[in-house]
Design an enzyme around this catalytic site. Structure first.
Site, mmCIF file in Angstrom:
data_model
loop_
_atom_site.group_PDB
_atom_site.id
_atom_site.type_symbol
_atom_site.label_atom_id
_atom_site.label_comp_id
_atom_site.label_asym_id
_atom_site.label_seq_id
_atom_site.Cartn_x
_atom_site.Cartn_y
_atom_site.Cartn_z
ATOM 1 N N ASP A 188 3.187 -4.189 13.752
ATOM 2 C CA ASP A 188 2.423 -4.860 12.690
ATOM 3 C C ASP A 188 2.975 -6.266 12.472
ATOM 4 O OD1 ASP A 188 0.409 -5.105 10.854
ATOM 5 O OD2 ASP A 188 1.479 -4.104 9.232
ATOM 6 N N GLY A 197 0.794 -1.211 0.000
ATOM 7 C CA GLY A 197 0.000 0.000 0.000
ATOM 8 C C GLY A 197 0.829 1.264 0.000
#
Length: 727
Positions: free
Chosen positions: A130, A17
Site C-alpha cells: 500500500d 479505517g
C-alpha cells in the site's frame, strides 16, 4: 489514561479505517511515542487479531532511517496496539496538495528515500502492498519515512483472496487482478507516487474504484511530460519503467530504481540504460519466434499460482472475464479511432509511449538495428565524398565571412579550411574536465580553466560553459577558456548528520560552508541539553540562514518541596526548576507557622512537565478556639465516583485528592482542608459527608471542593450554607 502503567496517552493525533493513533509518553524510557490502537470492531475477530499481531511483529524487525520504527506490539486484554516512533511532520499527500506539484530534484530526493525504505523491507521479505503518499511522512528535518509496514499485509490475510488490496489509485495491475504480488508491486506504486509528485495529479481516475482499477489494467500511462514539460527524459523513463503493466518489464528491485534516480540527478537528459539498448538480467529472449500478444490480452495473462496458463487463470472470476471483454472492446475502439484520424504521427507517439508493450522479438530488433547502422555508415561515406569533391566551391562562397552553424543553420565549411589548420569547435559542455581537455587536444585545441563556479545543472568537475560556441570554425592551437562546475550551490543539510551534534560543532560546520547560523531552544526527550534537536530549512544556498533548535533537555522535571518555606523562597525554587509558582490562597495549619507555604498541589519529588503551574497555600497558623464563642456551622452529605473523571482503565490508576472548604473572608480567599491529601485508587467512590463543618466567623456561605492534586483540577464542588450557633 495509561496503558500498561507505562504509556501515558496525551492526545489523539489521527484516525484511519482500522486504528486510532495517539501521541503518548513512554515513562519507562522517558520519550514521546505514537500508539496505534486497533479499533473495537476489529478487536473482536480473534483470527484477524492474530494475523495483525504477526504482521506487526514482522514489521518490528525493520530498522531503517526511512521507515517508521515499530518499538512494541502489545496485547492488553481487549486492547491491541502498536507502539511506534513519533514523527512530527506532514504526509507526502498533504505536501503535494500544499505545493501543487514538486520540483524535479525534490521529487527525486523523496523517491530515493522512499525506495531505500522499501528496499530494507524487501530484503526482509516484507512487501508493503500500500505504497502511497498518504503513507509517506516527511519529518520537520526533511527525512522521508515509510509508514504502516505490515498493516496492509494483515488486511490481506483477513480479506478474501478475490479482493484487490491497496489504495485503488496506486494499486498494481497484479493486485487489481488478485494475483500473487512481490517487490515489483511496490515499485509500481512508487512510480504512480512519483507521477503525482511531478505532475500534481494522478495518472488514472474514474467515476468509481472499479473504473480506476480497470484503467490500471488496460490503459497506457500518460507520459508525465504531457502534464509537466519541465520533467527531464531520464525521470520520465524511470516513472514509465516503474509503471509497466507486466511485473517483468519493471525494475527488478528498489536498488535498481535508486541507481537510476541518482544517475538522473547527475545526467538528467540521459535516458536510463534500458532505453539505450542495454538489458536487465531478468530480460531473456522468448523461447519461440512467435510474436507476443498485446499485454492484457486474455491469452497473454501471466500463469497463475498453480502453473495453469492460457485464456484465463484456473478458477477465473466473473470480474476477470469482465476485464477481458472490456480490454478487447477498448482495444478495438482505439484502433478504429487511429484509422479514422489517419494520424500517422499520433500512432507513432502511441508506439513510443507503450513501446515495450508490443514485445517485438529481440533477435528481430538486433537485425533491424544492424541494418540501420550499416545504412547510416554508407550515407555518411557518400556525404563525405561529395563534400571533398565540392570543397573548392564551398570555400569560395565562405571566404568573405565565417558564420557559425548555430547562427546560419547551415554548416558551409570546407575541407580547404580544415586543411589550412582550421577545425570545428566541438561541444564539451557536461564533460569532466580532463575528458574535455583530451577531446580538445584531439581537435588540435588547448583548454584553460577561467573560473570554477557553482552550478545546479552540471556535476562537480564538469565543464559548465565554453568561451567559443559549438560549430564555430577556429584555428588549431587556439586556447579555449572554459568554466568548471564546483557543484550545486545548494547545500542539503540532511547529509551532514547535524541531529545530536553539539551546538558549537554544528555552528562551526555550517559557517564553514558559508551559511549564517541562528539558534532557538526547545525541550527534547531524546537529545541531551546543548545538542541539536532539529534544523530548518533542509536545503539552502550560500549566505542563507539556517536555524538550529538546541535541546533544553527533558520537558519533565522534579518538583521541589517548598512546604515550610517563605513565599519568596518557594517562588524562586519553583522557577529555577522550570515551573510556574501559583499561590492560590490561605488556610489554617496546626503544623506550619503562619506566613509560610503549606500544602502544595504537586508533591515534592514528583515528575511533572516543565512550564506547568504548581499551586500552593500560605498558612494562617493554628485556628483559634474560644469557649462560649459564637460559631458558624454547616454540613454536607454527598459522594463522588472517580471513574466518571478518569474514564476507561480507571481501576489501575491512582490519584492524590483533597477535600477542602473555600470561603471569602474580608475580601480574601481562605482555604481549609476538611481532609488531608491522600492517594486513592481510580475506582473509589469518595464520600463527601461532614455533619459539622466550622466556617469562618461571620461568613454564612462557602464551597466544598473535591480536588485532583495530580492535575490541580476541581472534580466537583458543592455550595454549603453556614448557621450561627452559640457554644
Amino acid at each position: 489514561m495509561y496503558l500498561q502503567e507505562r504509556y501515558e496517552i496525551i492526545e489523539k493525533i489521527g484516525s484511519g479505517g482500522m486504528a486510532d493513533v495517539y501521541k503518548a509518553m513512554c515513562h519507562t524510557l522517558n520519550r514521546l511515542v505514537a500508539v496505534k490502537v486497533l479499533k473495537e470492531e476489529f478487536s473482536r475477530d480473534e483470527n484477524f487479531v492474530k494475523r495483525f499481531k504477526m504482521e506487526a511483529q514482522a514489521a518490528a524487525r525493520l530498522s531503517h532511517p526511512n521507515i517508521v520504527n515499530v518499538f512494541d506490539v502489545v496485547d492488553d486484554g481487549d486492547i491491541h496496539y502498536i507502539v511506534m516512533e513519533l514523527i512530527e511532520g506532514i504526509t507526502l499527500k498533504s505536501y503535494i496538495a500544499k505545493k501543487g506539484r514538486l520540483e524535479v530534484k525534490e521529487t527525486i530526493g523523496i523517491a530515493i528515500q522512499m525506495a531505500q525504505g522499501m528496499s530494507a523491507a524487501h530484503q526482509q521479505n516484507i512487501i508493503h502492498r500500500d505504497i502511497k503518499p498518504q503513507n509517506i511522512i516527511i519529518s520537520r528535518d526533511g527525512k522521508v519515512k515509510v509508514a504502516d509496514f505490515g498493516i496492509a499485509r494483515a488486511v490481506t490475510s483477513h480479506t478474501q483472496d478475490r479482493h484487490a488490496i491497496g489504495s485503488v489509485h496506486y494499486i498494481s495491475p497484479e493486485q487489481a487482478r488478485g494475483e500473487h504480488v512481490d517487490a515489483r508491486s511496490d515499485i509500481y506504486s512508487l512510480g504512480i507516487a512519483m507521477f503525482e509528485m511531478v505532475t500534481g495529479r494522478l495518472p488514472f481516475d474514474g467515476e468509481n474504484t472499479v473504473a480506476v482499477a480497470m484503467a490500471h489494467l488496460e490503459n497506457p500511462i500518460t507520459p508525465p511530460t504531457e502534464c509537466n514539460p519541465d520533467i527531464p527524459e531520464s525521470l520520465e523513463q524511470i516513472i514509465l519503467t516503474c509503471t509497466e503493466k507486466k511485473p517483468e518489464d519493471r525494475y527488478a528491485s528498489a536498488e535498481e530504481v535508486i541507481a537510476d534516480l541518482r544517475r538522473s540527478l547527475i545526467k538528467p537528459h540521459e535516458v536510463p540504460g534500458r532505453q539505450n539498448g542495454e538489458s536487465r538480467p531478468e530480460e531473456q529472449p522468448p523461447e519461440t519466434g512467435d510474436e507476443k500478444r498485446p499485454e492484457g490480452h486474455p491469452e497473454s495473462l501471466p500463469e497463475n499460482k498453480s502453473g495453469a496458463s492460457g485464456g484465463k487463470p484456473s478458477g477465473s472470476r466473473p470480474e476477470d472475464q469482465e476485464s477481458d471483454v472490456l480490454f478487447r472492446a477498448d482495444s478495438e475502439e482505439r484502433k478504429e479511432k487511429r484509422e479514422e484520424s489517419g494520424g500517422v504521427q499520433n500512432d507513432a507517439r502511441l508506439r513510443k509511449r507503450i513501446g515495450k508493450q508490443t514485445d517485438i522479438s529481440p533477435q528481430l530488433e538486433r537485425i533491424f538495428s544492424a541494418a540501420g547502422i550499416l545504412a547510416a555508415i554508407l550515407i555518411v561515406a557518400v556525404l563525405l565524398f561529395v563534400v571533398l569533391r565540392l570543397g573548392g566551391i564551398f570555400y569560395s562562397r565562405s571566404s568573405g565571412s565565417q558564420e557559425t552553424a548555430a547562427e546560419s543553420g547551415v554548416q558551409e565549411v570546407t575541407t580547404a579550411a580544415i586543411a589550412d589548420g582550421q577545425v570545428f569547435m566541438p561541444s564539451i559542455l557536461g564533460y569532466p574536465q580532463e575528458e574535455a581537455k583530451k577531446m580538445l587536444e584531439n581537435y588540435g585545441l588547448k583548454m584553460a580553466v577561467s573560473s570554477v563556479e557553482a552550478s545546479d545543472k552540471y556535476a562537480v568537475g564538469c565543464v559548465m560553459a565554453q568561451e567559443i560556441n559549438e560549430g564555430t570554425v577556429v584555428e588549431k592551437n587556439t586556447t579555449v577558456n572554459v568554466k568548471v562546475s564546483k557543484g550545486s550551490s545548494s547545500i542539503d543539510l540532511s547529509l551532514l548528520g547535524l541531529e545530536g551534534m553539539e551546538q558549537q560543532a554544528a555552528s562551526l560546520l555550517l559557517t564553514g560552508k558559508g551559511l549564517v547560523v541562528a539558534s532557538s531552544e526547545e525541550f527534547s526527550e531524546t537529545i541531551p541539553a546543548g545538542n541539536v534537536v532539529r534544523y530548518e530549512p533542509q536545503i539552502l544556498r550560500d549566505g542563507e540562514t539556517v536555524t538550529l533548535y538546541i535541546s533544553k533537555g527533558s520537558a519533565r522535571g522534579l518538583v521541589p518541596d517548598v512546604t515550610g518555606k517563605s513565599p519568596e523562597e518557594a517562588e524562586a525554587e519553583l522557577r529555577a526548576a522550570g515551573f510556574i509558582p501559583a499561590p492560590v490562597g490561605n488556610e489554617f495549619s496546626d503544623t506550619v507557622e503562619k506566613g509560610l507555604v503549606f500544602n502544595q498541589t504537586a508533591e515534592g519529588g514528583s515528575t511533572q512537565l516543565k512550564g506547568t503551574s504548581v499551586k500552593y497555600f500560605i498558612s494562617l497558623g493554628p485556628e483559634e478556639t474560644i469557649i462560649g464563642a459564637t460559631r458558624y456551622i454547616g454540613s454536607i452529605n454527598k459522594q463522588y465516583n472517580l471513574s466518571v473523571d478518569l474514564g476507561p482503565g480507571f481501576s489501575q490508576t491512582s490519584v492524590q485528592i483533597v477535600i477542602r472548604l473555600i470561603q471569602e473572608v474580608d475580601g480574601k480567599v481562605v482555604v481549609k482542608n476538611l481532609i488531608e491529601p491522600r492517594t486513592v485508587v481510580g475506582d473509589t467512590v469518595i464520600p463527601i459527608s461532614f455533619s459539622r463543618i466550622e466556617g469562618a466567623d461571620g461568613v454564612e456561605e462557602g464551597t466544598v471542593e473535591l480536588v485532583n492534586l495530580d492535575t490541580g483540577k476541581v472534580l466537583v464542588s458543592y455550595p454549603v450554607s453556614f448557621f450561627k450557633t452559640e457554644e
